[in-house]
Design a protein around this motif. Structure first.
Motif, PDB file in Angstrom:
ATOM      1  N   ARG A  59       0.870  -1.177   0.000  1.00  0.00           N
ATOM      2  CA  ARG A  59       0.000   0.000   0.000  1.00  0.00           C
ATOM      3  C   ARG A  59       0.905   1.226   0.000  1.00  0.00           C
ATOM      4  N   PRO A  60       0.391   2.389  -0.330  1.00  0.00           N
ATOM      5  CA  PRO A  60       1.216   3.593  -0.204  1.00  0.00           C
ATOM      6  C   PRO A  60       1.673   3.774   1.249  1.00  0.00           C
ATOM      7  N   VAL A  61       2.945   4.104   1.430  1.00  0.00           N
ATOM      8  CA  VAL A  61       3.501   4.302   2.768  1.00  0.00           C
ATOM      9  C   VAL A  61       4.107   5.700   2.849  1.00  0.00           C
ATOM     10  N   SER A  62       4.267   6.192   4.060  1.00  0.00           N
ATOM     11  CA  SER A  62       4.902   7.492   4.246  1.00  0.00           C
ATOM     12  C   SER A  62       6.410   7.314   4.293  1.00  0.00           C
ATOM     13  N   ALA A  63       7.127   8.381   4.020  1.00  0.00           N
ATOM     14  CA  ALA A  63       8.582   8.338   4.087  1.00  0.00           C
ATOM     15  C   ALA A  63       9.050   7.985   5.497  1.00  0.00           C
ATOM     16  N   GLU A  64       8.385   8.558   6.484  1.00  0.00           N
ATOM     17  CA  GLU A  64       8.763   8.295   7.874  1.00  0.00           C
ATOM     18  C   GLU A  64       8.567   6.828   8.237  1.00  0.00           C
ATOM     19  N   GLU A  65       7.448   6.242   7.777  1.00  0.00           N
ATOM     20  CA  GLU A  65       7.161   4.845   8.088  1.00  0.00           C
ATOM     21  C   GLU A  65       8.188   3.915   7.460  1.00  0.00           C
ATOM     22  N   PHE A  66       8.535   4.179   6.202  1.00  0.00           N
ATOM     23  CA  PHE A  66       9.521   3.328   5.531  1.00  0.00           C
ATOM     24  C   PHE A  66      10.892   3.455   6.188  1.00  0.00           C
ATOM     25  N   TYR A  67      11.307   4.673   6.473  1.00  0.00           N
ATOM     26  CA  TYR A  67      12.623   4.904   7.079  1.00  0.00           C
ATOM     27  C   TYR A  67      12.719   4.197   8.434  1.00  0.00           C
TER      28      TYR A  67
ATOM     29  N   GLU B  43      19.042  -1.206 -18.836  1.00  0.00           N
ATOM     30  CA  GLU B  43      19.851  -0.115 -19.361  1.00  0.00           C
ATOM     31  C   GLU B  43      21.291  -0.318 -18.915  1.00  0.00           C
ATOM     32  N   ALA B  44      22.240   0.119 -19.721  1.00  0.00           N
ATOM     33  CA  ALA B  44      23.658  -0.152 -19.464  1.00  0.00           C
ATOM     34  C   ALA B  44      24.170   0.673 -18.293  1.00  0.00           C
ATOM     35  N   SER B  45      23.763   0.271 -17.107  1.00  0.00           N
ATOM     36  CA  SER B  45      24.162   0.975 -15.896  1.00  0.00           C
ATOM     37  C   SER B  45      24.064   0.017 -14.720  1.00  0.00           C
ATOM     38  N   GLU B  46      24.993   0.121 -13.802  1.00  0.00           N
ATOM     39  CA  GLU B  46      24.895  -0.583 -12.525  1.00  0.00           C
ATOM     40  C   GLU B  46      24.859   0.434 -11.387  1.00  0.00           C
ATOM     41  N   LEU B  47      24.212   1.550 -11.653  1.00  0.00           N
ATOM     42  CA  LEU B  47      24.012   2.573 -10.625  1.00  0.00           C
ATOM     43  C   LEU B  47      22.726   2.258  -9.882  1.00  0.00           C
ATOM     44  N   TRP B  48      22.855   1.784  -8.646  1.00  0.00           N
ATOM     45  CA  TRP B  48      21.716   1.454  -7.800  1.00  0.00           C
ATOM     46  C   TRP B  48      22.110   1.713  -6.355  1.00  0.00           C
ATOM     47  N   PHE B  49      21.133   1.663  -5.462  1.00  0.00           N
ATOM     48  CA  PHE B  49      21.378   2.005  -4.058  1.00  0.00           C
ATOM     49  C   PHE B  49      20.766   0.934  -3.155  1.00  0.00           C
ATOM     50  N   ARG B  50      21.554   0.514  -2.163  1.00  0.00           N
ATOM     51  CA  ARG B  50      21.126  -0.504  -1.216  1.00  0.00           C
ATOM     52  C   ARG B  50      20.414   0.169  -0.045  1.00  0.00           C
ATOM     53  N   LEU B  51      19.154  -0.200   0.157  1.00  0.00           N
ATOM     54  CA  LEU B  51      18.330   0.430   1.184  1.00  0.00           C
ATOM     55  C   LEU B  51      18.261  -0.383   2.470  1.00  0.00           C
ATOM     56  N   HIS B  52      18.324  -1.705   2.338  1.00  0.00           N
ATOM     57  CA  HIS B  52      18.142  -2.586   3.498  1.00  0.00           C
ATOM     58  C   HIS B  52      18.794  -3.921   3.171  1.00  0.00           C
ATOM     59  N   ASP B  53      19.420  -4.555   4.176  1.00  0.00           N
ATOM     60  CA  ASP B  53      20.147  -5.803   3.922  1.00  0.00           C
ATOM     61  C   ASP B  53      19.760  -6.904   4.896  1.00  0.00           C
ATOM     62  N   TRP B  54      18.521  -6.865   5.386  1.00  0.00           N
ATOM     63  CA  TRP B  54      17.946  -7.957   6.166  1.00  0.00           C
ATOM     64  C   TRP B  54      18.778  -8.307   7.395  1.00  0.00           C
TER      65      TRP B  54
ATOM     66  N   CYS C  78      12.981   0.398   8.062  1.00  0.00           N
ATOM     67  CA  CYS C  78      14.321  -0.026   7.650  1.00  0.00           C
ATOM     68  C   CYS C  78      15.267  -0.067   8.844  1.00  0.00           C
ATOM     69  N   LEU C  79      15.243   0.963   9.655  1.00  0.00           N
ATOM     70  CA  LEU C  79      16.138   1.036  10.810  1.00  0.00           C
ATOM     71  C   LEU C  79      15.818  -0.045  11.837  1.00  0.00           C
ATOM     72  N   GLU C  80      14.554  -0.382  11.968  1.00  0.00           N
ATOM     73  CA  GLU C  80      14.140  -1.372  12.978  1.00  0.00           C
ATOM     74  C   GLU C  80      14.136  -2.803  12.442  1.00  0.00           C
ATOM     75  N   GLY C  81      14.486  -2.969  11.176  1.00  0.00           N
ATOM     76  CA  GLY C  81      14.508  -4.307  10.598  1.00  0.00           C
ATOM     77  C   GLY C  81      13.131  -4.897  10.362  1.00  0.00           C
ATOM     78  N   LYS C  82      12.131  -4.056  10.168  1.00  0.00           N
ATOM     79  CA  LYS C  82      10.753  -4.514  10.006  1.00  0.00           C
ATOM     80  C   LYS C  82      10.177  -4.150   8.637  1.00  0.00           C
ATOM     81  N   VAL C  83      11.049  -3.914   7.679  1.00  0.00           N
ATOM     82  CA  VAL C  83      10.583  -3.405   6.390  1.00  0.00           C
ATOM     83  C   VAL C  83       9.802  -4.446   5.593  1.00  0.00           C
ATOM     84  N   GLU C  84      10.065  -5.729   5.838  1.00  0.00           N
ATOM     85  CA  GLU C  84       9.410  -6.762   5.030  1.00  0.00           C
ATOM     86  C   GLU C  84       7.894  -6.690   5.132  1.00  0.00           C
ATOM     87  N   ARG C  85       7.381  -6.294   6.266  1.00  0.00           N
ATOM     88  CA  ARG C  85       5.931  -6.241   6.452  1.00  0.00           C
ATOM     89  C   ARG C  85       5.267  -5.194   5.559  1.00  0.00           C
ATOM     90  N   LEU C  86       6.055  -4.237   5.040  1.00  0.00           N
ATOM     91  CA  LEU C  86       5.511  -3.205   4.159  1.00  0.00           C
ATOM     92  C   LEU C  86       5.564  -3.598   2.687  1.00  0.00           C
TER      93      LEU C  86
END
Length: 310
Positions: free
Chosen positions: A127-135, A178-189, A138-146
């Motif tokens: 579902r749509p989430v807020s920036a605060e909720e996602f952040y 696309e010919a790029s490997e520019l990506w960002f790691r947000l969470h690593d479980w 991620c910090l609490e290790g509970k992102v999978e539920r979203l």
């Protein structure tokens, strides 16, 4: 190699496999600097894709791709064999990547080749989430539920647009991007072994909903992909078709016949047909042969050509 009088021919390339914490990445075709595919057949055998591009330019990719990407080959193809669970990523779009990093962004397509008993794909949010909720999650290790997750089925395709958070588990994926490997790691479980880019990439994230699987043709600004069930010989004649063509054998086997030469494709193999090769045949080698075709259709001209990402 620099024989401008010779006509280019279809090309096959050696794979480059790299180990990852969660499995392996097999680059089938890439012009990225740190990965540079090498031709393994024909009169250009032993030359890298970047060398071929530097020498033959639009003869390889066509005018449209050359205007946008210069001497960098415009797409990459790789196989992701995910045994564990990959980290949660997000890709930037072209405009942001150009402005911030002088690089190309990344749009990608995932084709599901195989799925293990615990296979999952994480693709956006339930579902749509807020920036605060996602952040906070991620910090609490509970992102999978979203996260919106699906059980992948072989043969499905998923379009990974810039801004979409994504990860994979216990699955084998063919990625066209696309010919790029520019990506960002947000969470690593829970792992602390690799750097996270949550703050750097936070404004890139699409906090909206989920995405569905795609069927049939997929068209983006960066590439067009469709599948070809090859039950009989097909002839290609493209007088005004200004693009390279990639063919990847998804099932069965095939022969690409051009200028009296046969180029065999087994399951999992890829061949590049340069833009200047106009006439060729695709011939099935087995029943139920399935090919993936990748091309770059015309788009608006580009005044800025970025250097490849190192």
């Amino acid at each position: 190699m620099n024989d401008q009088s010779k006509k280019l021919t279809p090309m096959k390339f050696l794979p480059d496999t790299q180990q990852m914490p969660w499995g392996t990445v097999e680059y089938k075709l890439a012009d990225l600097g740190f990965v540079d595919s090498m031709a393994c057949e024909g009169w250009l055998k032993g030359n890298t894709l970047s060398d071929i591009m530097q020498t033959y330019l639009e003869r390889v990719v066509g005018e449209t791709a050359f205007e946008w990407y210069g001497t960098q080959f415009p797409v990459l193809v790789k196989r992701l064999t995910v045994k564990g669970r990959s980290s949660l990523h997000v890709n930037p779009d072209d405009e942001t990547a150009e402005q911030r990093y002088d690089a190309f962004g990344k749009t990608a397509l995932w084709y599901v080749e195989d799925a293990g008993p615990n296979a999952r794909l994480y693709l956006g949010f339930k579902r749509p989430v807020s920036a605060e909720e996602f952040y906070k999650s991620c910090l609490e290790g509970k992102v999978e539920r979203l996260l919106h997750s699906v059980t992948p089925v072989p043969g499905e395709t998923y379009l990974i647009k810039p801004g979409l958070v994504h990860a994979a588990k216990d699955v084998t994926l063919l990625e066209v991007a696309e010919a790029s490997e520019l990506w960002f790691r947000l969470h690593d479980w829970g792992s602390t072994d690799r750097e996270l880019h949550l703050e750097e990439a936070f404004d890139l994230i699409d906090l909206g909903g989920k995405i569905p699987a795609h069927k049939g043709e997929v068209v983006t600004d960066q590439f067009t992909v469709h599948q070809i069930p090859l039950s009989e010989a097909l002839k290609s004649h493209r007088d005004e078709d200004d693009t390279f063509l990639l063919y990847i054998c998804l099932k069965g086997a095939a022969v690409l016949q051009a200028d009296g030469e046969n180029y065999r494709l087994q399951k999992g193999e890829l061949i590049l047909v340069p833009a200047e090769v106009n006439d060729f045949f695709l011939i099935p080698g087995e029943r139920d042969t399935l090919l993936m075709e990748v091309r770059m259709d015309p788009r608006e001209s580009n005044d800025i050509v970025s250097d490849p990402v190192e």
